[in-house]
Write an enzyme that holds these catalytic residues in place. Sequence first.
Site, PDB file in Angstrom:
ATOM      1  N   GLY A 160       0.825  -1.197   0.000  1.00  0.00           N
ATOM      2  CA  GLY A 160       0.000   0.000   0.000  1.00  0.00           C
ATOM      3  C   GLY A 160       0.858   1.245   0.000  1.00  0.00           C
ATOM      4  O   GLY A 160       1.995   1.232   0.451  1.00  0.00           O
ATOM      5  N   SER A 161       0.290   2.346  -0.508  1.00  0.00           N
ATOM      6  CA  SER A 161       0.983   3.630  -0.413  1.00  0.00           C
ATOM      7  C   SER A 161       0.755   4.194   0.989  1.00  0.00           C
ATOM      8  O   SER A 161      -0.040   3.672   1.761  1.00  0.00           O
ATOM      9  CB  SER A 161       0.452   4.587  -1.462  1.00  0.00           C
ATOM     10  N   GLY A 162       1.482   5.264   1.304  1.00  0.00           N
ATOM     11  CA  GLY A 162       1.367   5.870   2.627  1.00  0.00           C
ATOM     12  C   GLY A 162       2.518   5.515   3.550  1.00  0.00           C
ATOM     13  O   GLY A 162       2.558   5.961   4.685  1.00  0.00           O
ATOM     14  N   HIS A 163       3.456   4.682   3.046  1.00  0.00           N
ATOM     15  CA  HIS A 163       4.608   4.256   3.845  1.00  0.00           C
ATOM     16  C   HIS A 163       5.907   4.837   3.299  1.00  0.00           C
ATOM     17  O   HIS A 163       6.989   4.312   3.557  1.00  0.00           O
ATOM     18  CB  HIS A 163       4.720   2.732   3.858  1.00  0.00           C
ATOM     19  N   LYS A 219       5.548  -8.282   2.380  1.00  0.00           N
ATOM     20  CA  LYS A 219       5.229  -8.115   3.794  1.00  0.00           C
ATOM     21  C   LYS A 219       4.019  -8.975   4.130  1.00  0.00           C
ATOM     22  O   LYS A 219       3.090  -9.097   3.342  1.00  0.00           O
ATOM     23  CB  LYS A 219       4.944  -6.639   4.106  1.00  0.00           C
ATOM     24  N   ASP A 226      -1.569  -8.547   0.662  1.00  0.00           N
ATOM     25  CA  ASP A 226      -0.272  -8.578  -0.025  1.00  0.00           C
ATOM     26  C   ASP A 226       0.131 -10.006  -0.349  1.00  0.00           C
ATOM     27  O   ASP A 226       0.595 -10.300  -1.450  1.00  0.00           O
ATOM     28  CB  ASP A 226       0.817  -7.937   0.850  1.00  0.00           C
ATOM     29  N   HIS A 232      -0.438   0.656   9.508  1.00  0.00           N
ATOM     30  CA  HIS A 232      -1.667   1.121   8.868  1.00  0.00           C
ATOM     31  C   HIS A 232      -2.598   1.765   9.872  1.00  0.00           C
ATOM     32  O   HIS A 232      -3.795   1.860   9.658  1.00  0.00           O
ATOM     33  CB  HIS A 232      -2.410  -0.046   8.223  1.00  0.00           C
TER      34      HIS A 232
END
Lengths: 214, 355
Positions: free
Chosen positions: B54-57, B105, B110, B219
Amino acid sequence: MVSQPQILQWLQAYATEIEQNKAYLTELDAAIGDADHGINMDRGFKKVSAQLPTLTDKDISSILKAVSMTLISSIGGASGPLYGTWFLRASTAVVDKQELTEQDVLGLLQAGLDGVLQRGKAQLGDKTMVDVLSPAVAAFGQAVGESKGTLEAMQQAVAAAQRGLQETIPMQAKKGRASYLGERSIGHPDPGGTSAYLMLKILLGVLETKLLRK
Amino acid sequence: MKKLINKPEDFVRESLEGMAAAHSDLIKLNYDPTFVYRADAPIPGKVAIISGGGSGHEPMHAGFVGKGMLYAACPGEVFTSPTPDQMLEAAKQVDGGSGILYIVKNYSGDVMNFEMATELARSEGIRSLNILIDDDVAVKDSLYTQGRRGVGTTILAEKICGAAAEAGYDLPQIANLCRRVNLNGRSMGIALTSCTVPANGTPTFELSDREIELGIGIHGEPGTERTAIKSVDEITEILTRSLLEDAPYSRTLREWDENKGEWVDVELTNLPFTKGDRLLAFVNSMGGTPISELYIVYRKLAQICEQQGLQIVRNLIGPYITSLEMQGCSITLLKLDDEMIRLWDAPVKTASWRW
């Protein structure tokens, strides 16, 4: 026998069914999950619906594979890989076929279930789509073993799927996000099980329609 | 919600566009499906390493694409797994004929999507393997996983395996190395504030000014304990003890077996750190914590390790695997051997990591 046009009809009708049940599936998911199952499935099957006209001259395996790719690239989350796997494995069971015998349908259903079992690592009683698909395949297999035709075998499969879905209501979820709700997951049918039941029910509907036309 | 974004739905795309514009010498951006890849890939004879999530990391993972690290990264929507078509197209783009290692991960979405990607790549004749990272000692099962989550050790594996790829290791060698890094790494995090997912617009969870959340994931998923705020030294002590006192951890992970041509369950066990171990100490910002505060954490971490007879021989301090603007940090300890140290020290040139 299931013909290639019937497979296309089934996919179109299932896309419509999902659209009509989008809110219901999401509501079920809101009760025990993260409230997006209907939305996600609808996004995937809208893409499938738009794609179907380009698949009219393809064999059944190619159609199912194309659907799989569309689903996995547009649904996301866990439903994407699970439904994507079901269609991908189903496609590999019926390579080059334009028409399916009851043995072919059994092979297709079994391959799809095996794929979902392997991908999701869920077992019977975990309150997932496996609780619907697994009894359905068993019932279909038994009917075929008793020399029943595709239509009758599918009727028994859908009846078994419906019973399986009912049985998910009192279950406490053990897989997926629903499992973290513990006892709060009791009392609702499983959302993935519901969409799986609808998938088989719609296929039966397509087969029955043909029979009536005769 | 106050953020420097135009529209929430454009957040991921516009961020990637800016990144690609800023680092056009290093990376290229593909759309439909979305992935970031090394400008000089494919490189014949080298194993290509791909990760994603996911994006945001950020900067994970796209910021680590470049020489000596990742060949491609597949970003999903914010905190949402990417899909297999992204991973497959990335693999086709960067495969130099020696195969692909997907570093994954351990989150249900995922794991399943990367498994599909591995199968699809194989069906197209691209040799590929995937290795799971599950290093978060905070939880056994979480909102998003079966087993432990994959966090800080992921990027250490990306750096070390990226160097191995550069050095010409073959695919099974790199997969073995990646597995070994995972088995020797442990992480745990803590949050002082929640993050706000752009599409939602409100904080994921509420923490009062006097509370902290221990054992959080990346998250905004809940941790193991909410507790009254403590001093940095106390927090660091709690995190470090959790890593050092973690008992041997056994679990079953799924890997592709090339000889059998199918997925197999692999039994793996982490062994605890012991006196004399050489460690890499990684203090990570969750996005909103400044490096000055990370150094206060590192100060205490180094003291504890010294007291325990553990030798920190390498370190990494900064925002590497973040959770949007969340305040907080995580600590990762990785037991190193000579080979890992050599690969760690090897040159790397990416948008966000270079030496």
